[in-house]
Design a protein around this motif. Structure first.
Motif, PDB file in Angstrom:
ATOM      1  N   LEU A 106      16.832  40.675  44.154  1.00  0.00           N
ATOM      2  CA  LEU A 106      17.218  39.705  45.178  1.00  0.00           C
ATOM      3  C   LEU A 106      17.842  38.459  44.559  1.00  0.00           C
ATOM      4  N   PHE A 107      17.283  37.973  43.454  1.00  0.00           N
ATOM      5  CA  PHE A 107      17.881  36.823  42.761  1.00  0.00           C
ATOM      6  C   PHE A 107      19.322  37.150  42.365  1.00  0.00           C
ATOM      7  N   GLU A 108      19.514  38.334  41.814  1.00  0.00           N
ATOM      8  CA  GLU A 108      20.846  38.728  41.368  1.00  0.00           C
ATOM      9  C   GLU A 108      21.822  38.818  42.546  1.00  0.00           C
ATOM     10  N   CYS A 109      21.405  39.478  43.618  1.00  0.00           N
ATOM     11  CA  CYS A 109      22.281  39.663  44.780  1.00  0.00           C
ATOM     12  C   CYS A 109      22.605  38.345  45.474  1.00  0.00           C
ATOM     13  N   PHE A 110      21.570  37.570  45.787  1.00  0.00           N
ATOM     14  CA  PHE A 110      21.810  36.302  46.471  1.00  0.00           C
ATOM     15  C   PHE A 110      22.538  35.319  45.562  1.00  0.00           C
ATOM     16  N   GLY A 111      22.254  35.379  44.272  1.00  0.00           N
ATOM     17  CA  GLY A 111      22.961  34.531  43.319  1.00  0.00           C
ATOM     18  C   GLY A 111      24.446  34.850  43.273  1.00  0.00           C
ATOM     19  N   ALA A 112      24.776  36.143  43.314  1.00  0.00           N
ATOM     20  CA  ALA A 112      26.185  36.557  43.306  1.00  0.00           C
ATOM     21  C   ALA A 112      26.893  36.079  44.572  1.00  0.00           C
ATOM     22  N   LEU A 113      26.203  36.144  45.707  1.00  0.00           N
ATOM     23  CA  LEU A 113      26.791  35.648  46.961  1.00  0.00           C
ATOM     24  C   LEU A 113      27.021  34.144  46.904  1.00  0.00           C
ATOM     25  N   ASP A 114      26.041  33.432  46.381  1.00  0.00           N
ATOM     26  CA  ASP A 114      26.158  31.974  46.280  1.00  0.00           C
ATOM     27  C   ASP A 114      27.297  31.604  45.332  1.00  0.00           C
ATOM     28  N   HIS A 118      30.843  29.564  46.262  1.00  0.00           N
ATOM     29  CA  HIS A 118      31.258  28.322  45.608  1.00  0.00           C
ATOM     30  C   HIS A 118      32.480  28.524  44.715  1.00  0.00           C
ATOM     31  N   GLY A 119      33.239  29.597  44.973  1.00  0.00           N
ATOM     32  CA  GLY A 119      34.498  29.808  44.272  1.00  0.00           C
ATOM     33  C   GLY A 119      34.394  30.542  42.961  1.00  0.00           C
ATOM     34  N   GLY A 120      33.238  31.084  42.655  1.00  0.00           N
ATOM     35  CA  GLY A 120      33.071  31.827  41.412  1.00  0.00           C
ATOM     36  C   GLY A 120      33.481  33.276  41.562  1.00  0.00           C
ATOM     37  N   THR A 121      33.066  34.082  40.609  1.00  0.00           N
ATOM     38  CA  THR A 121      33.447  35.494  40.609  1.00  0.00           C
ATOM     39  C   THR A 121      32.328  36.381  41.131  1.00  0.00           C
ATOM     40  N   GLY A 122      31.488  35.874  41.971  1.00  0.00           N
ATOM     41  CA  GLY A 122      30.370  36.644  42.507  1.00  0.00           C
ATOM     42  C   GLY A 122      30.831  37.794  43.370  1.00  0.00           C
ATOM     43  N   ILE A 132      20.182  44.437  48.798  1.00  0.00           N
ATOM     44  CA  ILE A 132      19.267  43.464  49.415  1.00  0.00           C
ATOM     45  C   ILE A 132      18.277  44.191  50.310  1.00  0.00           C
ATOM     46  N   THR A 133      18.789  45.099  51.132  1.00  0.00           N
ATOM     47  CA  THR A 133      17.930  45.868  52.036  1.00  0.00           C
ATOM     48  C   THR A 133      16.889  46.666  51.251  1.00  0.00           C
ATOM     49  N   ALA A 134      17.316  47.309  50.179  1.00  0.00           N
ATOM     50  CA  ALA A 134      16.392  48.111  49.364  1.00  0.00           C
ATOM     51  C   ALA A 134      15.344  47.237  48.680  1.00  0.00           C
ATOM     52  N   ALA A 135      15.748  46.093  48.179  1.00  0.00           N
ATOM     53  CA  ALA A 135      14.795  45.198  47.502  1.00  0.00           C
ATOM     54  C   ALA A 135      13.768  44.646  48.495  1.00  0.00           C
ATOM     55  N   LEU A 136      14.202  44.302  49.695  1.00  0.00           N
ATOM     56  CA  LEU A 136      13.259  43.835  50.722  1.00  0.00           C
ATOM     57  C   LEU A 136      12.299  44.957  51.111  1.00  0.00           C
ATOM     58  N   ALA A 137      12.789  46.197  51.165  1.00  0.00           N
ATOM     59  CA  ALA A 137      11.922  47.339  51.467  1.00  0.00           C
ATOM     60  C   ALA A 137      10.886  47.519  50.352  1.00  0.00           C
ATOM     61  N   GLY A 138      11.304  47.300  49.108  1.00  0.00           N
ATOM     62  CA  GLY A 138      10.359  47.371  47.989  1.00  0.00           C
ATOM     63  C   GLY A 138       9.267  46.325  48.119  1.00  0.00           C
TER      64      GLY A 138
END
Length: 144
Positions: A106-114, A118-122, A132-138
């Motif tokens: 989740l950190f990786e996924c939400f971090g990439a979105l953020d 903010h104009g990065g390469t996420g 995200i769905t799979a991690a929340l299910a976990g």
């Protein structure tokens, strides 16, 4: 002259930081961050509920082409994820491992979105939505 400018800059930053001490932030519950700290999750199921609500907000924002609507949730979800390992401390080792992997994902996924916001390469939302769905299910399996 350059040393003088640098000194003023350092002093200015120091003065700004002095005005934002944690004690003051906690005594004023009008700010978004202070409010979230006071309402932080007390249990793992509570954290999962809040994470799911933020994930839904983020999903809706990105799928309706209004990514700015996800801005606050993307930042809040990071604070929630930081709380999860402590809330999972009484789980079995097997469940703790599931929590650890889910939180990292989740950190990786939400971090990439953020970062992308903010104009990065996420990553675009479509590339992380299923993760995200799979991690929340976990996380959900760990709370059962």
């Amino acid at each position: 002259m350059m040393k003088l400018k640098f000194a003023f800059c350092v002093i200015g930053i120091g003065i700004c930081l002095l005005g934002c001490t944690p004690k003051e932030q906690n005594s004023k519950s009008t700010g978004r961050t202070a409010l979230k700290q006071e309402e932080g999750p007390k249990t793992l199921p509570d954290a999962l509920k809040q994470l799911t609500e933020h994930a839904d907000t983020i999903n809706k924002a990105f799928t309706s082409n209004k990514p700015d609507d996800a801005h606050h949730s993307l930042h809040d979800v990071g604070h929630l994820l930081e709380c999860v390992p402590e809330l999972a401390k009484d789980l079995s080792d097997e469940k703790k491992e599931v929590v650890k992997k889910s939180v990292a994902e989740l950190f990786e996924c939400f971090g990439a979105l953020d970062e992308a916001m903010h104009g990065g390469t996420g990553s675009p939302y479509s590339k992380v939505a299923d993760r995200i769905t799979a991690a929340l299910a976990g996380l959900k399996t760990a709370t059962e």
